[in-house]
Design an enzyme around this catalytic site. Sequence first.
Site, PDB file in Angstrom:
ATOM      1  N   SER A 204       6.331   0.651   1.918  1.00 33.64           N
ATOM      2  CA  SER A 204       5.435   1.499   2.703  1.00 33.64           C
ATOM      3  C   SER A 204       4.671   0.595   3.672  1.00 33.64           C
ATOM      4  CB  SER A 204       4.471   2.257   1.781  1.00 33.64           C
ATOM      5  OG  SER A 204       3.612   1.376   1.106  1.00 33.64           O
TER       6      SER A 204
ATOM      7  N   LYS B  43      -4.174  -6.492  -7.355  1.00 33.74           N
ATOM      8  CA  LYS B  43      -3.196  -5.504  -7.811  1.00 33.74           C
ATOM      9  C   LYS B  43      -1.823  -6.127  -7.692  1.00 33.74           C
ATOM     10  CE  LYS B  43      -1.987  -2.605  -3.841  1.00 33.74           C
ATOM     11  NZ  LYS B  43      -1.639  -1.239  -3.437  1.00 33.74           N
TER      12      LYS B  43
ATOM     13  N   HIS C  51       0.072  -7.845  -4.180  1.00 31.58           N
ATOM     14  CA  HIS C  51       1.524  -8.080  -4.095  1.00 31.58           C
ATOM     15  C   HIS C  51       2.125  -7.101  -3.090  1.00 31.58           C
ATOM     16  CE1 HIS C  51       2.534  -4.561  -7.024  1.00 31.58           C
ATOM     17  NE2 HIS C  51       1.544  -4.277  -6.241  1.00 31.58           N
TER      18      HIS C  51
ATOM     19  N   ASP D  26      -3.848   4.214  -4.898  1.00 34.73           N
ATOM     20  CA  ASP D  26      -3.402   3.893  -3.538  1.00 34.73           C
ATOM     21  C   ASP D  26      -2.633   5.114  -3.064  1.00 34.73           C
ATOM     22  OD1 ASP D  26      -2.469   3.053  -1.129  1.00 34.73           O
ATOM     23  OD2 ASP D  26      -1.226   1.421  -1.891  1.00 34.73           O
TER      24      ASP D  26
ATOM     25  N   GLU E 214       0.289   5.200  -5.804  1.00 36.70           N
ATOM     26  CA  GLU E 214      -0.063   4.355  -6.947  1.00 36.70           C
ATOM     27  C   GLU E 214      -1.240   4.917  -7.724  1.00 36.70           C
ATOM     28  OE1 GLU E 214      -0.646   0.368  -5.416  1.00 36.70           O
ATOM     29  OE2 GLU E 214       1.148   0.539  -4.169  1.00 36.70           O
TER      30      GLU E 214
ATOM     31  N   GLU F 109       7.217  -0.760  -8.789  1.00 39.32           N
ATOM     32  CA  GLU F 109       6.195  -1.698  -9.237  1.00 39.32           C
ATOM     33  C   GLU F 109       6.014  -1.691 -10.749  1.00 39.32           C
ATOM     34  OE1 GLU F 109       2.720  -1.138  -6.749  1.00 39.32           O
ATOM     35  OE2 GLU F 109       3.783  -1.961  -5.010  1.00 39.32           O
TER      36      GLU F 109
ATOM     37  N   HIS G 148       7.633   4.520  -3.575  1.00 45.86           N
ATOM     38  CA  HIS G 148       8.066   3.622  -4.644  1.00 45.86           C
ATOM     39  C   HIS G 148       8.796   4.347  -5.765  1.00 45.86           C
ATOM     40  CE1 HIS G 148       4.647   0.700  -3.327  1.00 45.86           C
ATOM     41  NE2 HIS G 148       5.646   0.745  -2.481  1.00 45.86           N
TER      42      HIS G 148
ATOM     43  N   GLU H 148      -7.381   3.570  -2.082  1.00 47.64           N
ATOM     44  CA  GLU H 148      -6.779   2.834  -0.968  1.00 47.64           C
ATOM     45  C   GLU H 148      -6.036   3.797  -0.051  1.00 47.64           C
ATOM     46  OE1 GLU H 148      -4.424  -0.435  -2.429  1.00 47.64           O
ATOM     47  OE2 GLU H 148      -3.082  -0.353  -0.710  1.00 47.64           O
TER      48      GLU H 148
ATOM     49  N   ASP I 177      -5.443  -0.707   3.706  1.00 47.16           N
ATOM     50  CA  ASP I 177      -4.209  -1.498   3.614  1.00 47.16           C
ATOM     51  C   ASP I 177      -3.456  -1.354   4.942  1.00 47.16           C
ATOM     52  OD1 ASP I 177      -1.704  -2.566   3.081  1.00 47.16           O
ATOM     53  OD2 ASP I 177      -1.155  -1.112   1.560  1.00 47.16           O
TER      54      ASP I 177
ATOM     55  N   LYS J 184      -2.767  -8.814   1.886  1.00 47.00           N
ATOM     56  CA  LYS J 184      -1.345  -9.081   1.671  1.00 47.00           C
ATOM     57  C   LYS J 184      -0.939 -10.196   2.626  1.00 47.00           C
ATOM     58  CE  LYS J 184       0.245  -4.399   0.455  1.00 47.00           C
ATOM     59  NZ  LYS J 184       0.650  -3.099   1.052  1.00 47.00           N
TER      60      LYS J 184
HETATM   61  P1  PGA Z   1       4.314  -1.846  -0.156  1.00 47.45           P
HETATM   62  O1  PGA Z   1       3.319  -1.080  -1.112  1.00 47.45           O
HETATM   63  O2  PGA Z   1       4.406  -3.234  -0.613  1.00 47.45           O
HETATM   64  O3  PGA Z   1       5.590  -1.041  -0.313  1.00 47.45           O
HETATM   65  O4  PGA Z   1       3.728  -1.725   1.237  1.00 47.45           O
HETATM   66  C1  PGA Z   1       2.132  -1.628  -1.578  1.00 47.45           C
HETATM   67  C2  PGA Z   1       0.936  -0.919  -1.010  1.00 47.45           C
HETATM   68  O5  PGA Z   1       1.047   0.044  -0.236  1.00 47.45           O
HETATM   69  O6  PGA Z   1      -0.181  -1.324  -1.321  1.00 47.45           O
HETATM   70 ZN    ZN Z   2      -1.232   0.279  -0.072  1.00 47.12          ZN
END
Ligand code: PGA
Ligand code: ZN
Length: 424
Positions: free
Chosen positions: A40, A384, A361, A240, A162, A203, A153, A281, A308, A333
């Site tokens: 995503s 996370k 991650h 999330d 999430e 995940e 996911h 998130e 994010d 990230k």
């Molecule tokens: P992604 O998901 O690594 O697929 O972007 C993680 C997130 O959205 O926090």
């Molecule tokens: Zn996210």
Amino acid sequence: TIEAVGAREILDSRGNPTVEVEVLLDDGTHARAAVPSGASTGAFEASERRDGDAGRYLGKGVEDAVEAVIEEIGPALAGFDAHEQRLVDAALIDLDATPNKSRLGANAILGASLAVAKAAASAADLPLFRYLGGPNAHVLPVPMMNIVNGGAHADTGVAIQEFMIAPIGAPSFREALRWGAETYHALKSVLKSRGLATGLGDEGGFAPDLPSNKDALDLIAAAVDKAGFSLGSDIALALDVAATEFHTEGGYDFEGEKRTAEWMTTYYEGLVAEYPLVSIEDPLSEDDWEGWAHITSTLGARVQLVGDDLFVTNPERLQRGIDAGAGNALLVKVNQIGTLTETLDAVDLAHRNGFRTMMSHRSGETEDTTIADLAVAVGSGQIKTGAPARSERVAKYNQLLRIEEELDDAGRYAGPSAFPRAAR
Ligand code: PGA
Ligand code: ZN
């Protein structure tokens, strides 16, 4: 001094290729780093370079990025002092010379940036968290464990990506991890007893098909109870939403309806009133600055609102959020921005402006554990890295166990103080 930089194509946790970089210093020190990859992904992330050759790995090969490391990055970094991370990263940015690192590839650049830091730590004979964080790095983060996977996911109708548990009441990281793992196992038996699927998402969380998003929260609440913990004070909840994924022209495609940002905000207010949520998130999409400012003014005092896809670990986008009052926390990230220096700059900017940070991650991961050290180095108090299951996820949690052991009496588990007071 950096002597040589090499790279290879390896596999990530989804079976897709990714870049691994090796750095050799002239004193014989050697280190490697592997690059994660999202599903995503935000539109404003640094550009991950893929070969696009449909005959290999469905076009997802990274041979060109590997070649960029070997042919260009290696020669450019040779002779640099590995301890001069800012100069090394500036050289990488200059060499690429595009605003989104698309020429060499953010995957090539990040691999080199992280491997240099690890080599430098090793040459200094320091653990990475200590090398990056200095003598005061001592806070162990709350593990935000994603135990129900939806959105991009999982192959289910659950829109929210999430559903996380945050064992804020634990006395230590080690105990927090145990509480999380026991709740994860309890959730499996709750799902089984209700005839729901116990297959896993990207995940490591369960991915049952559920009639509504709230059902996931109710199942987790039942699991927390079954595991013998108290919901809220022992184990808090977090989401999330990854709302960009279901945002279309006319609004948010949520549970079969088209919804406005205002409707979504009211929905979240309802969730915050009903469940002990400490963090949400991406409640709204990456372009919806106005909606973000509104939800932050209505809910921001009660719950952490994490950007994010909105911020993509980019100091410029974060500054815009700070100015607009959009969000009150930064998801971090490393591969969204592409160098360690820029990541640390984004974290600094966040902390100086009263924003919290959560180290993160990607849904496509490797055995690399750099983010565990980074979380302690910057004192973010939150990380996370998926469910307490699957090796690419627990590799990071296990590294935090080692760091906690190393810190011994000097270590402190972040606990409830990682979140806004009113949320606890
Ligand atoms: P992604 O998901 O690594 O697929 O972007 C993680 C997130 O959205 O926090
Ligand atoms: Zn996210």
